[in-house]
Design an enzyme around this catalytic site. Structure first.
Site, PDB file in Angstrom:
ATOM      1  N   GLY A  92       0.835  -1.213   0.000  1.00 24.98           N
ATOM      2  CA  GLY A  92       0.000   0.000   0.000  1.00 24.98           C
ATOM      3  C   GLY A  92       0.862   1.252   0.000  1.00 24.98           C
ATOM      4  O   GLY A  92       0.482   2.291   0.545  1.00 24.98           O
ATOM      5  N   GLY A 132      -0.115   4.968  -0.941  1.00 22.70           N
ATOM      6  CA  GLY A 132      -1.158   5.630  -0.149  1.00 22.70           C
ATOM      7  C   GLY A 132      -0.627   6.774   0.690  1.00 22.70           C
ATOM      8  O   GLY A 132       0.549   7.153   0.606  1.00 22.70           O
ATOM      9  N   ASP A 143       2.335  -1.722  -4.474  1.00 22.48           N
ATOM     10  CA  ASP A 143       0.927  -1.329  -4.397  1.00 22.48           C
ATOM     11  C   ASP A 143       0.223  -2.047  -5.552  1.00 22.48           C
ATOM     12  O   ASP A 143       0.851  -2.757  -6.350  1.00 22.48           O
ATOM     13  CB  ASP A 143       0.782   0.202  -4.505  1.00 22.48           C
ATOM     14  N   ILE A 144      -1.080  -1.823  -5.672  1.00 23.92           N
ATOM     15  CA  ILE A 144      -1.881  -2.507  -6.701  1.00 23.92           C
ATOM     16  C   ILE A 144      -1.692  -1.875  -8.089  1.00 23.92           C
ATOM     17  O   ILE A 144      -1.982  -2.500  -9.111  1.00 23.92           O
ATOM     18  CB  ILE A 144      -3.373  -2.503  -6.276  1.00 23.92           C
ATOM     19  N   TYR A 182     -14.656  -1.504   9.301  1.00 25.83           N
ATOM     20  CA  TYR A 182     -13.222  -1.186   9.408  1.00 25.83           C
ATOM     21  C   TYR A 182     -12.739  -1.422  10.845  1.00 25.83           C
ATOM     22  O   TYR A 182     -11.703  -2.066  11.071  1.00 25.83           O
ATOM     23  CB  TYR A 182     -13.047   0.270   9.001  1.00 25.83           C
TER      24      TYR A 182
HETATM   25  P1  NAD Z   1      -4.556   4.752   1.758  1.00 28.35           P
HETATM   26  O1  NAD Z   1      -5.963   4.420   1.418  1.00 28.35           O
HETATM   27  O2  NAD Z   1      -4.049   6.121   1.506  1.00 28.35           O
HETATM   28  O3  NAD Z   1      -3.578   3.740   1.036  1.00 28.35           O
HETATM   29  C1  NAD Z   1      -3.841   2.365   0.968  1.00 28.35           C
HETATM   30  C2  NAD Z   1      -3.132   1.827  -0.246  1.00 28.35           C
HETATM   31  O4  NAD Z   1      -3.439   0.434  -0.340  1.00 28.35           O
HETATM   32  C3  NAD Z   1      -3.575   2.482  -1.559  1.00 28.35           C
HETATM   33  O5  NAD Z   1      -2.455   3.038  -2.219  1.00 28.35           O
HETATM   34  C4  NAD Z   1      -4.190   1.328  -2.348  1.00 28.35           C
HETATM   35  O6  NAD Z   1      -3.927   1.395  -3.736  1.00 28.35           O
HETATM   36  C5  NAD Z   1      -3.517   0.125  -1.717  1.00 28.35           C
HETATM   37  N1  NAD Z   1      -4.268  -1.108  -1.935  1.00 28.35           N
HETATM   38  C6  NAD Z   1      -5.608  -1.299  -1.910  1.00 28.35           C
HETATM   39  N2  NAD Z   1      -5.908  -2.572  -2.210  1.00 28.35           N
HETATM   40  C7  NAD Z   1      -4.732  -3.201  -2.418  1.00 28.35           C
HETATM   41  C8  NAD Z   1      -4.374  -4.533  -2.776  1.00 28.35           C
HETATM   42  N3  NAD Z   1      -5.302  -5.491  -2.977  1.00 28.35           N
HETATM   43  N4  NAD Z   1      -3.062  -4.829  -2.898  1.00 28.35           N
HETATM   44  C9  NAD Z   1      -2.113  -3.884  -2.713  1.00 28.35           C
HETATM   45  N5  NAD Z   1      -2.392  -2.609  -2.404  1.00 28.35           N
HETATM   46  C10 NAD Z   1      -3.685  -2.280  -2.251  1.00 28.35           C
HETATM   47  O7  NAD Z   1      -4.344   4.342   3.289  1.00 28.35           O
HETATM   48  P2  NAD Z   1      -3.380   5.002   4.356  1.00 28.35           P
HETATM   49  O8  NAD Z   1      -4.088   6.154   4.931  1.00 28.35           O
HETATM   50  O9  NAD Z   1      -2.028   5.165   3.785  1.00 28.35           O
HETATM   51  O10 NAD Z   1      -3.409   3.853   5.451  1.00 28.35           O
HETATM   52  C11 NAD Z   1      -2.439   2.840   5.515  1.00 28.35           C
HETATM   53  C12 NAD Z   1      -2.760   1.958   6.695  1.00 28.35           C
HETATM   54  O11 NAD Z   1      -2.805   2.750   7.889  1.00 28.35           O
HETATM   55  C13 NAD Z   1      -4.101   1.244   6.616  1.00 28.35           C
HETATM   56  O12 NAD Z   1      -3.985  -0.019   7.198  1.00 28.35           O
HETATM   57  C14 NAD Z   1      -5.007   2.099   7.456  1.00 28.35           C
HETATM   58  O13 NAD Z   1      -6.059   1.365   7.994  1.00 28.35           O
HETATM   59  C15 NAD Z   1      -4.056   2.571   8.528  1.00 28.35           C
HETATM   60  N6  NAD Z   1      -4.502   3.807   9.166  1.00 28.35           N
HETATM   61  C16 NAD Z   1      -4.521   4.977   8.482  1.00 28.35           C
HETATM   62  C17 NAD Z   1      -4.955   6.131   9.098  1.00 28.35           C
HETATM   63  C18 NAD Z   1      -4.979   7.452   8.378  1.00 28.35           C
HETATM   64  O14 NAD Z   1      -5.521   8.437   8.933  1.00 28.35           O
HETATM   65  N7  NAD Z   1      -4.417   7.557   7.181  1.00 28.35           N
HETATM   66  C19 NAD Z   1      -5.387   6.082  10.434  1.00 28.35           C
HETATM   67  C20 NAD Z   1      -5.404   4.859  11.092  1.00 28.35           C
HETATM   68  C21 NAD Z   1      -4.926   3.727  10.453  1.00 28.35           C
HETATM   69  C1  AKB Z   2     -10.256   6.675   8.826  1.00 29.54           C
HETATM   70  O1  AKB Z   2     -10.849   7.756   9.035  1.00 29.54           O
HETATM   71  O2  AKB Z   2     -10.786   5.649   8.392  1.00 29.54           O
HETATM   72  C2  AKB Z   2      -8.795   6.608   9.199  1.00 29.54           C
HETATM   73  C3  AKB Z   2      -8.620   6.080  10.574  1.00 29.54           C
HETATM   74  C4  AKB Z   2      -8.771   6.969  11.728  1.00 29.54           C
HETATM   75  O3  AKB Z   2      -8.360   4.906  10.745  1.00 29.54           O
HETATM   76  N1  AKB Z   2      -8.223   7.901   9.033  1.00 29.54           N
END
Ligand code: NAD
Ligand code: AKB
Length: 314
Positions: A9, A12, A35-36, A141
């Site tokens: 990922g 992201g 990534d995908i 989620y």
């Molecule tokens: P994001 O949505 O920005 O990025 C996720 C990435 O995963 C994307 O680039 C997408 O293309 C890729 N993806 C989706 N399906 C896929 C697959 N089958 N194979 C490979 N890649 C795939 O998410 P993020 O904000 O960067 O979050 C990353 C992690 O952190 C996640 O587990 C999320 O739950 C966790 N998280 C994020 C936040 C936040 O505020 N950003 C908060 C809490 C937890």
């Molecule tokens: C979301 O809003 O889904 C994320 C998180 C807090 O896990 N930013």
């Protein structure tokens, strides 16, 4: 010997910045971004397409690149997972189990997997939510993250897997836009403030949520992964505090720099998700065990966001 790191990922919101940070520590060629997205569409020379739903491809890439450490970030976030519950569950759960099994079989030696404040639910005490507070999530989620935490703990207890995790709050950054979360408003608002001078918020004005600037989140992630294993007692996931604010408060902070900025409120389905989450987080355990301390508050973050976005958007 330097670690060979795999990030899933990686295109992201978090992965794009984590890759940069890890490359400055471990060297460009030692951090493989995946990534995908098709390889041809990505300019990074150390990028490969990897669908985390494909176990065989994961094994192949881990073996081919002699990967020792995995940061498994690919997931479906809260708002999108409410629309595609089964797909969200499958993506968030199956891929984690694949990496936990690789660690169990000693094919990788360390795994990082992020959890979220979404593991908490409406029955959780809302203010200064404790590490061990009641956590009965009501979103797909949140359910997937809570179950994932228990799987991480299980693999650690039963098989000695070195898996580490943080319950991130909503993350705020300017390099890559967020993808499908409930806290995304707190990034969108800065873009719209600069581009339009106004913002219609999908949460109500007094919805307080825990948040964190990306620089703090990246530093926390690396500090936890580098911490002495002996000091870590939490193998579900660590609470992590950055700051806490409402849409009204972030708007007031932006107005200090853009006095004409206007905010209106039109809550949608994401309001119910936000209402089920804590307003602020107690991270005493992370502070004590691996010395966590955030550097950014709302004022400092707003200055950084607006300064960086002004350059980016010009
Ligand atoms: P994001 O949505 O920005 O990025 C996720 C990435 O995963 C994307 O680039 C997408 O293309 C890729 N993806 C989706 N399906 C896929 C697959 N089958 N194979 C490979 N890649 C795939 O998410 P993020 O904000 O960067 O979050 C990353 C992690 O952190 C996640 O587990 C999320 O739950 C966790 N998280 C994020 C936040 C936040 O505020 N950003 C908060 C809490 C937890
Ligand atoms: C979301 O809003 O889904 C994320 C998180 C807090 O896990 N930013």
């Amino acid at each position: 010997m330097s670690e060979k790191i795999l990030i899933t990922g990686a295109l992201g919101q978090i992965g794009s910045e984590l890759a940069l940070a890890l490359r400055t520590i471990y060297g460009e060629a030692n951090v493989l971004s995946t990534d995908i997205q098709e390889k041809e569409k990505v300019s990074d020379p150390y990028y490969e397409r990897l669908d985390v739903m494909d176990d065989a491809q994961i094994e192949e890439i881990v073996s081919k690149h002699k990967i020792t450490v995995v940061y498994h970030l690919a997931a479906m976030l809260s708002a999108t997972a409410e629309k595609y519950p089964r797909k969200g569950w499958d993506l968030n759960m199956e891929s984690l189990l694949t990496f936990l099994d690789l660690a169990k079989d000693k094919k990788i030696k360390q795994l990082y997997w992020p959890s979220s404040i979404a593991i908490f639910g409406p029955d959780t005490p809302k203010v200064n939510t404790d590490q061990n507070a009641l956590a009965i999530p009501t979103t797909v989620y949140g359910i997937s993250k809570r179950a994932g935490e228990f799987w991480c703990n299980y693999y650690h207890e039963k098989f000695g897997v070195d898996v580490r995790s943080i319950r991130y709050p909503g993350l705020i950054s300017w390099k890559t836009r967020p993808g499908g979360g409930t806290t995304d408003y707190a990034v969108d608002i800065y873009y719209q403030a600069l581009e339009e001078g106004k913002y219609e918020c999908f949460l109500s004005e007094n919805s307080a949520l825990p948040m964190m600037y990306m620089d703090d989140a990246i530093r926390a992630t690396i500090e936890l992964m580098q911490a002495d294993a002996e000091k870590l007692t939490v193998r579900t996931s660590y609470n992590l505090n950055g700051m806490s604010f409402t849409p009204k408060e972030i708007a007031a902070e932006i107005q200090k720099q853009i006095p004409d900025f206007e905010i209106t409120y039109k809550p949608d389905f994401r309001q119910a998700i936000a209402d089920s989450w804590p307003a602020s987080i107690d991270d005493a355990v992370a502070q004590k065990e691996w010395g966590w301390k955030p550097e950014f508050d709302l004022g400092k973050m707003t200055e950084a966001m607006l300064a960086n976005l002004k350059v980016k958007l010009n």
